[in-house]
Design a protein around this motif. Structure first.
Motif, PDB file in Angstrom:
ATOM      1  N   ILE A   1      -7.914   1.043   6.686  1.00  0.00           N
ATOM      2  CA  ILE A   1      -7.012   0.422   7.661  1.00  0.00           C
ATOM      3  C   ILE A   1      -7.761  -0.590   8.523  1.00  0.00           C
ATOM      4  O   ILE A   1      -7.287  -1.707   8.763  1.00  0.00           O
ATOM      5  N   GLN A   2      -8.957  -0.226   8.972  1.00  0.00           N
ATOM      6  CA  GLN A   2      -9.749  -1.128   9.802  1.00  0.00           C
ATOM      7  C   GLN A   2     -10.162  -2.394   9.048  1.00  0.00           C
ATOM      8  O   GLN A   2     -10.402  -3.439   9.652  1.00  0.00           O
ATOM      9  N   ALA A   3     -10.264  -2.279   7.718  1.00  0.00           N
ATOM     10  CA  ALA A   3     -10.629  -3.439   6.898  1.00  0.00           C
ATOM     11  C   ALA A   3      -9.419  -4.303   6.552  1.00  0.00           C
ATOM     12  O   ALA A   3      -9.564  -5.310   5.848  1.00  0.00           O
ATOM     13  N   GLY A   4      -8.237  -3.896   7.031  1.00  0.00           N
ATOM     14  CA  GLY A   4      -7.049  -4.718   6.831  1.00  0.00           C
ATOM     15  C   GLY A   4      -6.122  -4.251   5.741  1.00  0.00           C
ATOM     16  O   GLY A   4      -5.131  -4.932   5.440  1.00  0.00           O
ATOM     17  N   ALA A   5      -6.388  -3.111   5.122  1.00  0.00           N
ATOM     18  CA  ALA A   5      -5.518  -2.596   4.065  1.00  0.00           C
ATOM     19  C   ALA A   5      -4.507  -1.611   4.644  1.00  0.00           C
ATOM     20  O   ALA A   5      -4.710  -1.042   5.723  1.00  0.00           O
ATOM     21  N   SER A   6      -3.422  -1.413   3.920  1.00  0.00           N
ATOM     22  CA  SER A   6      -2.416  -0.421   4.288  1.00  0.00           C
ATOM     23  C   SER A   6      -2.372   0.654   3.196  1.00  0.00           C
ATOM     24  O   SER A   6      -2.269   0.324   2.008  1.00  0.00           O
ATOM     25  N   VAL A   7      -2.440   1.918   3.612  1.00  0.00           N
ATOM     26  CA  VAL A   7      -2.382   3.025   2.662  1.00  0.00           C
ATOM     27  C   VAL A   7      -0.925   3.366   2.399  1.00  0.00           C
ATOM     28  O   VAL A   7      -0.223   3.849   3.289  1.00  0.00           O
ATOM     29  N   ARG A   8      -0.461   3.112   1.186  1.00  0.00           N
ATOM     30  CA  ARG A   8       0.934   3.347   0.840  1.00  0.00           C
ATOM     31  C   ARG A   8       1.187   4.783   0.399  1.00  0.00           C
ATOM     32  O   ARG A   8       2.257   5.346   0.633  1.00  0.00           O
TER      33      ARG A   8
END
Length: 299
Positions: free
Chosen positions: A270-277
């Motif tokens: 999340i901190q790296a800009g990704a979203s966990v779906r």
């Protein structure tokens, strides 16, 4: 003793004890007799082990319930083997002998087949299967990881071998459902540069919860916003196999968590800009041993 005229004390031989000659080394015939005696003992012990397995079958009735594969017990046995091993016999030889003994007696308890994904190289995968299972357990090749996993899902107690680097498709998604087979081992258990069965593989099967070993947890994760930056952010925390997902610039990930903690891994994404779906636990396995060039072992 008085001195002689020249001032030299005369030497007397009385009471001098001669040392015994060293014993003669054993003859080749004697050494071969010792080897024959040991070979007979080993054979008798294996037959005695078979007698115990026969009684175990009657107690557990495993012939009716599927595979008797127990990863936690097997990992414990391998660690004990490493800790007590010494001498000139290569550790790989000892591991392979024990693997074949274990898998053969497991097969006797509850017959099973090994389904192998040969898309990464048939010879390397066959080497891994033969090193760990020998020639008694049936070997079935498949041209994709999905096909090998599907074959296990349709069976009562079969196993699948899938390359740990296989990333043509997210085959691990099939392991997410309740009651689906799970990853329960990662081989080779003894890691070294010139291992005779060096191909990294995951072992997949249905295993009872109390037979699993949970030192390294395996997670199936789908993310959006996956790119080189998020991959670099995750690299220090876990081993990752990633397959691109065209939806949302995403990816399907197989994450090996060796103690970091999945929540910490999720936060790093999340901190790296990704979203966990989505995320699901799809198995676990034992921590492997690394064998350095000097031959000693460490977990």
């Amino acid at each position: 003793m008085p001195l002689s005229a020249g001032g030299i004390r005369p030497f007397r031989y009385q009471g001098l004890k001669m040392s015994k000659p060293p014993p003669a080394p054993p003859s080749l015939q004697e050494l071969r007799k010792e080897i024959d005696a040991i070979d007979e003992q080993v054979h008798r012990l294996l037959m005695a082990r078979g007698d115990i397995i026969d009684r175990l079958i009657q107690v557990k009735q495993t012939q009716e319930v599927g595979s008797a594969f127990r990863p936690a017990r097997e990992a414990s046995m391998m660690r004990g083997l490493v800790q007590r091993h010494r001498g000139i016999l290569p550790l790989d030889t000892i591991e392979s002998i024990w693997r074949v003994i274990i898998s053969t007696f497991t097969y006797v308890q509850a017959p099973f087949s090994v389904h192998a994904d040969v898309s990464v190289g048939e010879s390397a995968m066959r080497d891994s299967a033969r090193f760990h299972f020998g020639f008694v357990v049936p070997y079935v090749g498949h041209f994709s990881a999905q096909a090998a996993v599907e074959a296990v899902a349709k069976s009562k107690g079969d196993l699948a071998l899938v390359s740990a680097s296989s990333s043509r498709s997210p085959w691990w998604s099939a392991l997410e459902a309740h009651g689906a087979p799970k990853i329960n081992a990662r081989w080779p258990f003894l890691e070294r540069a010139d291992h005779p069965a060096a191909l990294p593989v995951f072992v997949i099967s249905r295993v009872a919860d109390d037979a699993m070993v949970t030192e390294v947890q395996m997670w199936s994760v789908r993310v959006s916003g996956w790119n080189a930056d998020t991959a670099r952010a995750l690299a220090p925390l876990a081993e990752i196999v990633a397959v691109p997902d065209t939806a949302f610039d995403g990816a399907a990930l197989l994450v090996s968590d060796a103690g970091t903690g999945f929540e910490k891994i999720k936060m790093a994404l999340i901190q790296a800009g990704a979203s966990v779906r989505s995320s699901a636990l799809v198995g676990s396995h034992a921590t492997r041993y690394t064998v350095p060039p000097n031959g000693s072992t460490k977990p």
